[in-house]
Every structure is written in C-alpha cells, then in structure tokens.
Design a protein around this motif. Structure first.
Motif, short mmCIF file in Angstrom:
data_model
loop_
_atom_site.label_atom_id
_atom_site.label_comp_id
_atom_site.label_asym_id
_atom_site.label_seq_id
_atom_site.Cartn_x
_atom_site.Cartn_y
_atom_site.Cartn_z
N VAL A 170 10.80 -8.83 17.57
CA VAL A 170 9.72 -9.29 18.45
C VAL A 170 8.50 -8.45 18.10
O VAL A 170 8.60 -7.26 17.87
N LEU A 171 7.36 -9.11 18.02
CA LEU A 171 6.09 -8.42 17.74
C LEU A 171 5.26 -8.43 19.01
O LEU A 171 5.03 -9.50 19.60
N TYR A 172 4.83 -7.23 19.45
CA TYR A 172 3.89 -7.14 20.58
C TYR A 172 2.54 -6.81 19.96
O TYR A 172 2.28 -5.66 19.60
N SER A 173 1.72 -7.83 19.78
CA SER A 173 0.47 -7.63 19.03
C SER A 173 -0.62 -8.51 19.65
O SER A 173 -0.60 -8.78 20.83
N SER A 174 -1.56 -8.96 18.82
CA SER A 174 -2.64 -9.82 19.37
C SER A 174 -2.01 -11.04 20.04
O SER A 174 -2.49 -11.54 21.04
N SER A 175 -0.90 -11.51 19.48
CA SER A 175 -0.08 -12.48 20.24
C SER A 175 1.34 -11.96 20.17
O SER A 175 1.65 -11.03 19.42
N MET A 176 2.20 -12.53 20.98
CA MET A 176 3.59 -12.07 21.00
C MET A 176 4.44 -13.05 20.20
O MET A 176 4.32 -14.27 20.40
N MET A 177 5.22 -12.53 19.27
CA MET A 177 6.02 -13.41 18.42
C MET A 177 7.49 -13.02 18.47
O MET A 177 7.83 -11.87 18.69
N PHE A 178 8.35 -14.02 18.28
CA PHE A 178 9.80 -13.83 18.23
C PHE A 178 10.26 -14.45 16.92
O PHE A 178 10.09 -15.65 16.71
N ILE A 179 10.75 -13.62 16.01
CA ILE A 179 11.20 -14.09 14.71
C ILE A 179 12.70 -13.90 14.62
O ILE A 179 13.19 -12.83 14.99
N TYR A 180 13.45 -14.94 14.21
CA TYR A 180 14.90 -14.75 14.13
C TYR A 180 15.46 -15.54 12.96
O TYR A 180 14.82 -16.45 12.42
N SER A 181 16.68 -15.19 12.59
CA SER A 181 17.41 -15.94 11.58
C SER A 181 18.90 -15.89 11.90
O SER A 181 19.40 -14.88 12.42
N THR A 182 19.59 -16.99 11.60
CA THR A 182 21.06 -16.95 11.66
C THR A 182 21.58 -17.11 10.23
O THR A 182 22.72 -17.49 10.00
N GLY A 183 20.67 -16.83 9.27
CA GLY A 183 21.07 -16.94 7.86
C GLY A 183 20.54 -18.20 7.19
O GLY A 183 20.47 -18.28 5.98
N GLN A 184 20.17 -19.18 8.02
CA GLN A 184 19.57 -20.40 7.44
C GLN A 184 18.06 -20.35 7.67
O GLN A 184 17.53 -20.93 8.62
N GLY A 185 17.37 -19.61 6.84
CA GLY A 185 15.91 -19.52 6.98
C GLY A 185 15.51 -18.56 8.09
O GLY A 185 16.31 -18.20 8.95
N ALA A 186 14.23 -18.19 8.06
CA ALA A 186 13.67 -17.29 9.07
C ALA A 186 12.58 -18.07 9.80
O ALA A 186 11.75 -18.75 9.16
N HIS A 187 12.61 -18.00 11.13
CA HIS A 187 11.72 -18.87 11.91
C HIS A 187 10.92 -18.06 12.92
O HIS A 187 11.48 -17.17 13.59
N GLY A 188 9.62 -18.36 13.03
CA GLY A 188 8.75 -17.59 13.92
C GLY A 188 8.25 -18.42 15.09
O GLY A 188 7.89 -19.60 14.91
N PHE A 189 8.28 -17.82 16.26
CA PHE A 189 7.84 -18.48 17.49
C PHE A 189 6.77 -17.62 18.15
O PHE A 189 6.88 -16.39 18.17
N THR A 190 5.73 -18.29 18.64
CA THR A 190 4.63 -17.56 19.29
C THR A 190 4.64 -17.90 20.77
O THR A 190 4.80 -19.07 21.15
N LEU A 191 4.49 -16.87 21.60
CA LEU A 191 4.53 -17.09 23.06
C LEU A 191 3.26 -17.82 23.51
O LEU A 191 2.15 -17.41 23.17
N ASP A 192 3.48 -18.94 24.24
CA ASP A 192 2.35 -19.61 24.90
C ASP A 192 2.35 -19.08 26.33
O ASP A 192 3.16 -19.53 27.16
N PRO A 193 1.49 -18.10 26.62
CA PRO A 193 1.57 -17.46 27.94
C PRO A 193 1.27 -18.41 29.10
O PRO A 193 1.69 -18.17 30.22
N THR A 194 0.64 -19.54 28.79
CA THR A 194 0.32 -20.45 29.90
C THR A 194 1.58 -21.15 30.42
O THR A 194 1.63 -21.62 31.54
N VAL A 195 2.61 -21.24 29.53
CA VAL A 195 3.85 -21.87 30.00
C VAL A 195 5.03 -20.90 29.93
O VAL A 195 6.13 -21.21 30.35
N GLY A 196 4.75 -19.70 29.34
CA GLY A 196 5.83 -18.69 29.28
C GLY A 196 6.93 -19.06 28.31
O GLY A 196 8.05 -18.58 28.44
#
Ligand code: P6P
Length: 342
Positions: A170-196
């Motif tokens: 998880v990145l706590y930065s200008s925006s908050m991101m959650f990056i994960y992988s289960t071995g099939q590629g790496a995927h990044g998600f950005t927090l939309d604070p308006t909907v949480g």
C-alpha cells in the motif's frame, strides 16, 4: 444499447470485485483469500486516515522505543502495526501472523477461529520520512500453512518466497494505492476517497525490460564492494548507445522507490557493505513480497547472486541485499557484482 468504452476505474472494477473474479479462475478457491485482502484493504484505509493527518494530531515523532532490528519506533509505526493485527486477527483465515515490528510470531487470539493462511507484514515502511510528509507504505506477504493444525509455527512462516500465494503493498502518498499480485500479473488500485473504494487504475502492470533510473543510497559508496562501485560508476558514464547516463532517484522509502521502478523501469539497489554485509532490508517483510510483485510484472529481484524468491529463510528478521527492477538492469548488476564486467 450503446455501451461507451470506459476506463478500468469507470468500470467500477473495485479491488474486491477484481479479487473475487480472479478467484473464480482458481477452481479450488474458497473465497478465503479475498476475505484476507479485504481485511488488509480495510486496515490500509484506517492507517491512511492517521497518516494523512499525522501532522495535525500529534501522530508524528517517536515512541522512544527501538524495535527488534534497531530502528526507532515512530508513533505511526506502532499505530499501523496494531491496526493491521486487529483488522486481521478475527477474519478466521489465518493461523499466525508476523510483523517486522515484533520480534516473535503473533498468534491468533483464542476466541477467534484460525485458518490455513499465514500473513507477514511491514506495517509502515519508510516511517523515518513521516515527519517530512514523504511517501510511506505497508507491505504484506501471504503463504499457506505447512503444518497440519493448531497455532502457526516458524515452519509455517519461514518459507521461501516462491511459495507466496499473494503479496502486495500500500502506498500512502499524493494518492493512496493498493498493489497486489497472486502470481498472475500485478494490479494497482487507487482509492477514490469520495466512495471509499479502491478502483482499478493500473491493470496488469508491466515493467520495462530496461530502464534509465537507478535508485541507491550513494552515501554508502565507500563501504561498497569495488564491483558495486564499478557498477554505479558505469551507470553514470555518457554512452547514448546504452542509454547512459542513468538518472539517480532515491527518496529513502523502499515502497516509493520500488513503485517508481515498477512503473518507470530501472533498478533499486540496497547492497551489502562493510558495515552491513547483508544490507538493511528484511527478506521476509520487504524483499520477498516486493520481488513477488515485480516478477509478476515481468521484472527481476536478486540478492546480487541469485533470485530473492529462491532464498530459504533461516530466521524471521534476516536481512538480504536487494537488486530489484527491470530484468536487463538486474542481470547487468549481477554481472558487475560477479566481476564479469568492468
Ligand atoms: P537508508 C526505511 O527505514 C527503509 O527500511 C526503507 O524504506 C528505505 O528504502 C531504507 O530503509 C532507507 O535506508 O540506509 O538509505 O537510509
């Protein structure tokens, strides 16, 4: 009906939906893994809430404690550590946890059911930067237990990185991101604070085969092995053919430096030196999960001699040198470190 082309974020591809849809491609998936990641994403939002207002609510500064590996424990380190543990201790899918901030294993409280997974985490990496409002992050690594039942043991935790079934940061930065992988590629998600919600923003990240940025603390130059010194000097030489000189970028926050490397390419190095032969970074809490992510994105991660993910750990807090990033850059670093390049 005309269905307009939409971006991944506009598809409302939330983290939860992505995990569940990913699990559907695993016939033996039971939904437990998605419950784990859901718990971690909740913990991350709770940590973000404090990190994003640290300067306003006296959450900066230190606790005057020193942790097991000699780092001063910041107030937010302690908060993040407790928050992740409490967000995960009751989900019922873990048999044991281990945190970089705690010397020993963290057992699941007796009043909660335990499960088949093991969670290791670095609650707040780069926390020495908190007071300067520089990017920090949390890192996690998930294994399946190897013992049959009962409390998880060191045998369940000390598994080589190849055995991870999932990892992320998880990145706590200008925006908050959650990056994960289960071995099939790496995927990044950005927090939309308006909907949480974390919305898919970086689908199937692919790291460039070679980059033009190197990231290392050159303050340690005089303590490095001569081959390491030669490698960095080589990157600084002017040679357009091979894209040199590289640019130097180093923020002293592993998650931020590795995330930039993942997206832009290049290499992050934390080599061993005469003072710390194994370097500073922890194999189980930092190097393994980040190596899992970067390899899933087509990159490489080495301790200078071999693959990070193949190291058989011996102790919970053991360190290892780290060279992570674009495959061609990591391979070149290994050649220099082996004395094959001058
Ligand atoms: P140095 C932070 O304490 C950390 O573990 C990583 O986040 C960071 O990359 C590294 O240490 C910085 O260490 O020795 O360059 O200050």
């Amino acid at each position: 009906m005309h269905i307009p082309q939409t971006s991944p974020a506009q598809k409302f591809m939330t983290l939860e939906r992505h995990i569940i849809e990913g699990e559907r491609s695993h016939p033996d998936a039971t939904g437990e893994f998605s419950a784990l990641l859901h718990g971690l994403s909740l913990a991350a939002k709770l940590v973000w809430r404090e990190v994003s207002k640290a300067g306003l609510v006296n959450m900066q500064g230190s606790t005057k404690r020193v942790n097991v590996t000699g780092d001063v424990v910041k107030k937010l380190d302690e908060f993040a550590d407790e928050t992740i543990y409490k967000a995960m201790d009751h989900v019922g899918h873990l048999c044991v946890m281990a945190s970089e901030e705690n010397e020993d294993l963290l057992q699941i409280p007796k009043q909660y059911p335990s499960g088949k997974y093991v969670l290791l985490y670095d609650p707040l990496d780069g926390s020495s930067n908190i007071d300067a409002n520089i990017t920090v992050g949390s890192i996690f690594s998930i294994f399946q237990r190897v013992t049959e039942s009962g409390n998880g043991t060191l045998e369940d935790v000390l598994q080589c990185g190849l055995k991870q079934i999932g990892a992320g940061y998880v990145l706590y930065s200008s925006s908050m991101m959650f990056i994960y992988s289960t071995g099939q590629g790496a995927h990044g998600f950005t927090l939309d604070p308006t909907v949480g919600e974390f919305l898919l923003s970086h689908e199937n990240i692919r790291i460039p085969k070679q980059g033009s940025i190197y990231s290392v603390n050159e303050g340690n130059f005089n303590r490095w092995d001569p081959n390491m010194q030669r490698y960095v000097q080589y990157l600084k030489e002017d040679d357009k053919e091979t894209g040199r000189p590289y640019s130097s970028r180093y923020i002293g926050s592993l998650v931020g430096d590795v995330h930039r490397t993942l997206l832009y390419g290049g290499i992050y190095c934390y080599p061993g030196d005469t003072k710390n032969p194994d370097g500073k970074l922890r194999l189980m809490y930092e190097n393994n999960p980040l190596a899992f992510i970067v390899e899933a994105a087509g990159g490489a991660a080495s301790n200078g001699k071999g693959r990070i993910l193949e190291i058989q750990p011996e102790t919970l807090h053991q360190r290892s040198p780290l060279f992570i990033g674009s495959a061609d850059d990591v391979r070149l670093a290994e050649e220099f470190l082996a004395g094959k390049r001058t």
